[in-house]
Design a protein around this motif. Sequence first.
Motif, PDB file in Angstrom:
ATOM      1  N   HIS A  48       0.851  -1.197   0.000  1.00 46.99           N
ATOM      2  CA  HIS A  48       0.000   0.000   0.000  1.00 46.99           C
ATOM      3  C   HIS A  48       0.885   1.245   0.000  1.00 46.99           C
ATOM      4  CE1 HIS A  48       0.705   0.402   4.382  1.00 46.99           C
ATOM      5  NE2 HIS A  48       0.723  -0.917   4.321  1.00 46.99           N
ATOM      6  N   PHE A  49       1.780   1.298  -0.957  1.00 42.83           N
ATOM      7  CA  PHE A  49       2.745   2.377  -1.047  1.00 42.83           C
ATOM      8  C   PHE A  49       2.078   3.740  -1.212  1.00 42.83           C
ATOM      9  CE2 PHE A  49       5.811  -0.953  -2.904  1.00 42.83           C
ATOM     10  CZ  PHE A  49       6.293  -1.285  -1.652  1.00 42.83           C
ATOM     11  N   ALA A  50       0.919   3.796  -1.851  1.00 44.80           N
ATOM     12  CA  ALA A  50       0.220   5.067  -2.056  1.00 44.80           C
ATOM     13  C   ALA A  50      -0.210   5.701  -0.737  1.00 44.80           C
ATOM     14  CB  ALA A  50      -0.991   4.861  -2.959  1.00 44.80           C
ATOM     15  N   ASP A  51      -0.346   4.898   0.311  1.00 50.27           N
ATOM     16  CA  ASP A  51      -0.772   5.408   1.621  1.00 50.27           C
ATOM     17  C   ASP A  51       0.358   6.078   2.393  1.00 50.27           C
ATOM     18  OD1 ASP A  51      -3.196   4.243   1.002  1.00 50.27           O
ATOM     19  OD2 ASP A  51      -2.878   2.494   2.288  1.00 50.27           O
ATOM     20  N   ARG A  52       1.571   5.980   1.889  1.00 47.33           N
ATOM     21  CA  ARG A  52       2.739   6.497   2.594  1.00 47.33           C
ATOM     22  C   ARG A  52       3.235   7.783   1.944  1.00 47.33           C
ATOM     23  NH1 ARG A  52       7.059   1.876   3.376  1.00 47.33           N
ATOM     24  NH2 ARG A  52       8.120   3.709   4.216  1.00 47.33           N
ATOM     25  N   SER A  53       4.002   8.528   2.703  1.00 46.11           N
ATOM     26  CA  SER A  53       4.635   9.723   2.148  1.00 46.11           C
ATOM     27  C   SER A  53       5.965   9.335   1.510  1.00 46.11           C
ATOM     28  CB  SER A  53       4.879  10.755   3.247  1.00 46.11           C
ATOM     29  OG  SER A  53       5.905  10.311   4.127  1.00 46.11           O
ATOM     30  N   LEU A  54       6.371  10.129   0.543  1.00 42.77           N
ATOM     31  CA  LEU A  54       7.675   9.896  -0.074  1.00 42.77           C
ATOM     32  C   LEU A  54       8.780  10.106   0.961  1.00 42.77           C
ATOM     33  CD1 LEU A  54       8.689   9.012  -2.806  1.00 42.77           C
ATOM     34  CD2 LEU A  54       8.937  11.407  -3.431  1.00 42.77           C
ATOM     35  N   GLN A  55       8.546  11.026   1.888  1.00 50.21           N
ATOM     36  CA  GLN A  55       9.496  11.267   2.978  1.00 50.21           C
ATOM     37  C   GLN A  55       9.731   9.986   3.784  1.00 50.21           C
ATOM     38  OE1 GLN A  55      11.062  14.209   3.949  1.00 50.21           O
ATOM     39  NE2 GLN A  55      12.031  13.244   5.718  1.00 50.21           N
ATOM     40  N   SER A  56       8.672   9.200   3.998  1.00 53.19           N
ATOM     41  CA  SER A  56       8.840   7.970   4.783  1.00 53.19           C
ATOM     42  C   SER A  56       9.735   6.970   4.053  1.00 53.19           C
ATOM     43  CB  SER A  56       7.483   7.334   5.121  1.00 53.19           C
ATOM     44  OG  SER A  56       6.886   6.719   3.999  1.00 53.19           O
ATOM     45  N   PHE A  57       9.627   6.920   2.734  1.00 55.35           N
ATOM     46  CA  PHE A  57      10.511   6.038   1.956  1.00 55.35           C
ATOM     47  C   PHE A  57      11.952   6.546   2.014  1.00 55.35           C
ATOM     48  CE2 PHE A  57       6.454   5.121  -0.257  1.00 55.35           C
ATOM     49  CZ  PHE A  57       6.398   3.761  -0.007  1.00 55.35           C
ATOM     50  N   SER A  58      12.111   7.850   1.949  1.00 53.88           N
ATOM     51  CA  SER A  58      13.436   8.452   2.036  1.00 53.88           C
ATOM     52  C   SER A  58      14.103   8.088   3.358  1.00 53.88           C
ATOM     53  CB  SER A  58      13.304   9.972   1.898  1.00 53.88           C
ATOM     54  OG  SER A  58      14.514  10.609   2.179  1.00 53.88           O
ATOM     55  N   GLU A  59      13.378   8.246   4.445  1.00 60.62           N
ATOM     56  CA  GLU A  59      13.917   7.932   5.768  1.00 60.62           C
ATOM     57  C   GLU A  59      14.183   6.434   5.919  1.00 60.62           C
ATOM     58  OE1 GLU A  59      11.035   9.567   8.486  1.00 60.62           O
ATOM     59  OE2 GLU A  59      11.531  11.629   7.924  1.00 60.62           O
ATOM     60  N   GLU A  60      13.256   5.621   5.423  1.00 58.97           N
ATOM     61  CA  GLU A  60      13.425   4.172   5.536  1.00 58.97           C
ATOM     62  C   GLU A  60      14.651   3.704   4.767  1.00 58.97           C
ATOM     63  OE1 GLU A  60      10.889   0.026   4.976  1.00 58.97           O
ATOM     64  OE2 GLU A  60      10.069   1.893   4.155  1.00 58.97           O
ATOM     65  N   PHE A  61      14.817   4.195   3.541  1.00 61.34           N
ATOM     66  CA  PHE A  61      15.979   3.794   2.758  1.00 61.34           C
ATOM     67  C   PHE A  61      17.269   4.189   3.466  1.00 61.34           C
ATOM     68  CE2 PHE A  61      19.398   4.311  -0.242  1.00 61.34           C
ATOM     69  CZ  PHE A  61      19.346   3.122  -0.949  1.00 61.34           C
ATOM     70  N   ALA A  62      17.327   5.419   3.970  1.00 59.09           N
ATOM     71  CA  ALA A  62      18.538   5.894   4.639  1.00 59.09           C
ATOM     72  C   ALA A  62      18.893   4.996   5.828  1.00 59.09           C
ATOM     73  CB  ALA A  62      18.371   7.343   5.094  1.00 59.09           C
ATOM     74  N   LEU A  63      17.905   4.648   6.629  1.00 60.77           N
ATOM     75  CA  LEU A  63      18.157   3.799   7.797  1.00 60.77           C
ATOM     76  C   LEU A  63      18.509   2.371   7.392  1.00 60.77           C
ATOM     77  CD1 LEU A  63      15.311   5.088  10.128  1.00 60.77           C
ATOM     78  CD2 LEU A  63      17.779   5.404  10.437  1.00 60.77           C
ATOM     79  N   LEU A  64      17.798   1.853   6.411  1.00 60.20           N
ATOM     80  CA  LEU A  64      18.062   0.497   5.930  1.00 60.20           C
ATOM     81  C   LEU A  64      19.475   0.393   5.378  1.00 60.20           C
ATOM     82  CD1 LEU A  64      16.864  -2.326   5.330  1.00 60.20           C
ATOM     83  CD2 LEU A  64      15.993  -1.372   3.180  1.00 60.20           C
TER      84      LEU A  64
END
Length: 168
Positions: free
Chosen positions: A100-116
């Motif tokens: 359900h990627f549409a339910d998330r903000s692009l900022q959340s993906f940015s933060e998740e990628f950085a931490l991952l």
Amino acid sequence: MNRPQTHEYPAWAETYISKISGDDILDLLEKQGTDFPEFLNTLTEKADYAYAPGKWTIKEMAGHIVDTERILVYRLTCFARAEQHALPGFDEDDYVTNAHFADRSLQSFSEEFALLRKANLYLFKSLNDHELDRSGTASERQISVRALLFVIAGHVIHHTGIIEERYL
């Protein structure tokens, strides 16, 4: 670190490995940990944009990149630890469809990628030559740990290029 030789990976991996210039893969992987999230943060106005019907949105592309990072690092970990069992493949379209990627903000993906990526770098930097030389089977194809490092970096480059060419 030396580039993987063609016998270390299946043909599909060349798409990603060919995008890597030079051999300093660890520096590139580290740089991507900040550069890619910064890039995503410039795209917030187009986060829900798809360049054609049936194509992923930028949010879906970001979710795919995060999912793929997890899957490839799982494979890398298994093979570095000498796993002898074959690992399954995955269908990226099914993963995107069932998320359900549409339910998330692009900022959340940015933060998740950085931490991952930050967490993954501890593993990447800990690998010795013996572990880098190990390989295993995923998606019914042999691939080395070394090749997976290059695929991980090349996958981000590949999709960043697609975003720049088709979405902006």
